[in-house]
Design an enzyme around this catalytic site. Structure first.
Site, mmCIF file in Angstrom:
data_model
loop_
_atom_site.group_PDB
_atom_site.id
_atom_site.type_symbol
_atom_site.label_atom_id
_atom_site.label_comp_id
_atom_site.label_asym_id
_atom_site.label_seq_id
_atom_site.Cartn_x
_atom_site.Cartn_y
_atom_site.Cartn_z
ATOM 1 C CD GLU A 301 -3.305 0.162 2.054
ATOM 2 O OE1 GLU A 301 -4.145 -0.735 1.946
ATOM 3 O OE2 GLU A 301 -3.233 0.887 3.066
ATOM 4 C CG HIS A 330 7.281 -29.338 1.811
ATOM 5 N ND1 HIS A 330 7.911 -30.506 1.450
ATOM 6 C CD2 HIS A 330 7.955 -28.872 2.904
ATOM 7 C CE1 HIS A 330 8.893 -30.759 2.300
ATOM 8 N NE2 HIS A 330 8.947 -29.777 3.192
ATOM 9 C CE LYS A 444 -10.992 2.684 3.256
ATOM 10 N NZ LYS A 444 -10.559 3.480 4.404
HETATM 11 O O1 PA5 Z 1 -3.068 1.616 5.945
HETATM 12 C C1 PA5 Z 1 -4.134 2.175 5.733
HETATM 13 O O2 PA5 Z 1 -4.269 3.401 5.826
HETATM 14 C C2 PA5 Z 1 -5.366 1.380 5.357
HETATM 15 O O3 PA5 Z 1 -5.083 0.036 5.195
HETATM 16 C C3 PA5 Z 1 -6.411 1.524 6.472
HETATM 17 O O4 PA5 Z 1 -5.864 1.044 7.665
HETATM 18 C C4 PA5 Z 1 -7.690 0.759 6.129
HETATM 19 O O5 PA5 Z 1 -8.192 1.170 4.886
HETATM 20 C C5 PA5 Z 1 -8.732 1.005 7.205
HETATM 21 O O6 PA5 Z 1 -8.990 2.371 7.334
HETATM 22 P P1 PA5 Z 1 -9.631 2.967 8.632
HETATM 23 O O7 PA5 Z 1 -8.708 2.732 9.775
HETATM 24 O O8 PA5 Z 1 -9.819 4.404 8.351
HETATM 25 O O9 PA5 Z 1 -10.945 2.257 8.843
#
Ligand code: PA5
Length: 455
Positions: A301, A330, A444
């Protein structure tokens, strides 16, 4: 015994796997001035508090609050701790718990768990799993920690709405404060409003704040990871000390001294100069399997970006893959040894396990098993790790080896902190914003629209 974790890049060098696949001393030397320059940028940004993850471990007031709140809830006694959250709001807790709790924690008696609750990390919206969790964790005996930095993530809010209905129906609205803790954006200071704020106000819930300058995947040392950790009796002091040790080691620009920058440089060069577009994270310890998941989110990410910081389209990022030794020897190793040579394999080793298990002298008459008799499982795992690394070297596959002296909170604090700093530096090397996730946000929004929501 040295408590520091170590990083060994010798098997990812050209001298080990050839110049087509390994990084040469000259390539590293050429990159060093850029790393030094980017170090100054990161130091400056840290000073200006652009990113808060670096200093989370130092926040005494928050740690005191986390510990005191957990102590209060633990005294009240809960059988279950359920995390409602997804992505960075869930993976850190999973990594910490699986590394530091005894295996099968949820399956042993309360007494054997020293009365710490069982842990359920609900990071999906599969109706079958969630329904079953509600059965296994009746509200009366359960503390729910809803974690959403934005306070608007559809999956987490849907989970919360189901839980609230259950608590209200079974225990009454007044019981909400004894069964739900909120972790979300801070209030005021220009923070975007979280839907969890009015929920906390309405029911009088305990609320923790995730600092505005800390993104989900960098939040494990904030209350996002630390409150669940405290509820499970994990060693927060050890984690913080581990962070501090690694922070000290990462304070210099030198690739010889800074393990996070050394790893960032190797992974970056392996990708852009050697075509290693896949970064495999392969611990040889079950307890670190979820750390591999956590790493995959952090790396994917943060670095998987279409545009660079100058707005140029570059489609950057290595694909992280989770593997587990010896299990995946394996399954995946066949591909890693003989398939496309497009992977950098990060092997994570725990040098000394806290327990030894001897393979007894049984099954007499089968001479072929003599080599196992009287040896330990520890030794076998070690041999498998070494064997795999040597075999990968023979087929010219680059490997970086990370060694943890033992699987302790101190070592885990170092490891997670190092990977965070490495990701920050890698973001700079790729010239991308490692701290946003426009691709996730778009998904989202579309999902919300499909559900008839607005915006
Ligand atoms: O690393 C990130 O920012 C994302 O993976 C968020 O943690 C994830 O989308 C969840 O978002 P939120 O904590 O706002 O619910």
């Amino acid at each position: 015994m040295d408590l520091n974790i170590t990083v060994d890049i010798s098997r990812a060098k050209s001298s080990a796997v050839g110049s087509e696949h390994g990084v040469s001393p000259q390539e590293l030397k050429d990159l060093a001035p850029r790393v030094e320059q980017l170090h100054e940028t990161l130091v400056d940004e840290r000073k200006r508090q652009v990113y808060g993850f670096y200093d989370l471990y130092k926040d005494d007031a928050t740690f005191q609050d986390v510990q005191a709140t957990a102590t209060g809830f633990l005294e009240a006694g809960y059988d279950n701790l359920v995390i409602l959250g997804i992505g960075g709001s869930a993976l850190g807790t999973r990594a910490l718990a699986s590394a530091l709790l005894p295996p099968f924690h949820n399956f042993v008696s309360g007494r054997s768990r020293r009365n710490y609750p069982r842990l359920f990390v609900m990071d999906n919206i599969d109706p079958i799993t969630f329904r079953q969790m509600l059965k296994v964790c009746p509200p009366k005996k359960t503390l729910f920690n809803v974690i959403s930095k934005s306070g608007s993530t559809a999956e987490t809010m849907a989970q919360l709405m189901i839980v609230v209905e259950q608590i209200e129906r079974k225990l009454g609205a007044q019981a909400m404060k004894d069964h739900v803790v909120v972790t979300t954006n801070p209030r005021g200071d220009g923070a975007p409003p979280s839907h969890l704020h009015p929920v906390a106000d309405h029911y009088g819930l305990k609320e923790f704040a995730v600092p505005l300058n800390v993104g989900g995947r960098f939040s494990v040392f904030s209350p996002v990871g630390m409150f669940p950790a405290a509820m499970l009796g994990l060693d927060l002091i050890g984690l913080r000390e581990g962070c501090a040790v690694m922070d000290g080691r990462c304070g210099v620009a030198s690739l010889d001294e800074n393990p996070a920058y050394l790893r960032a440089a190797f992974q970056y060069l392996a990708d852009v100069a050697k075509g290693k577009t896949v970064s495999v994270f392969m611990p040889y310890a079950d307890g670190l399997a979820h750390t591999a998941d956590w790493y995959c989110q952090l790396w994917a990410e943060s670095l998987g970006k279409r545009y660079d910081l100058d707005g140029k389209e570059i489609e950057a990022g290595q694909t992280p893959v989770r593997a587990l030794g010896a299990t995946d020897q394996h399954s995946q190793i066949q591909l890693y040894r003989e398939g496309p040579n497009n992977k950098l394999i990060n092997v994570v080793e725990v040098k000394r396990f806290d327990r030894t298990l001897r393979i007894p002298d049984t099954l007499p008459g089968i001479d072929a098993l003599d080599y196992l008799r009287g040896k330990s499982m520890n030794k076998l795992l070690q041999a498998e790790l070494k064997g795999t690394m040597d075999a990968l070297k023979v087929s010219q596959r680059p490997v970086i080896r990370i060694q943890l002296p033992r699987l302790t909170a101190h070592a885990l604090g170092q490891l997670l902190y190092m990977l965070e700093v490495e990701t920050a530096m890698a973001g700079r090397l790729y010239n991308v914003n490692a701290f946003d996730q426009p691709g996730v946000e778009e998904g989202k929004t579309i999902a919300r629209d499909l559900m008839g929501g607005r915006g």
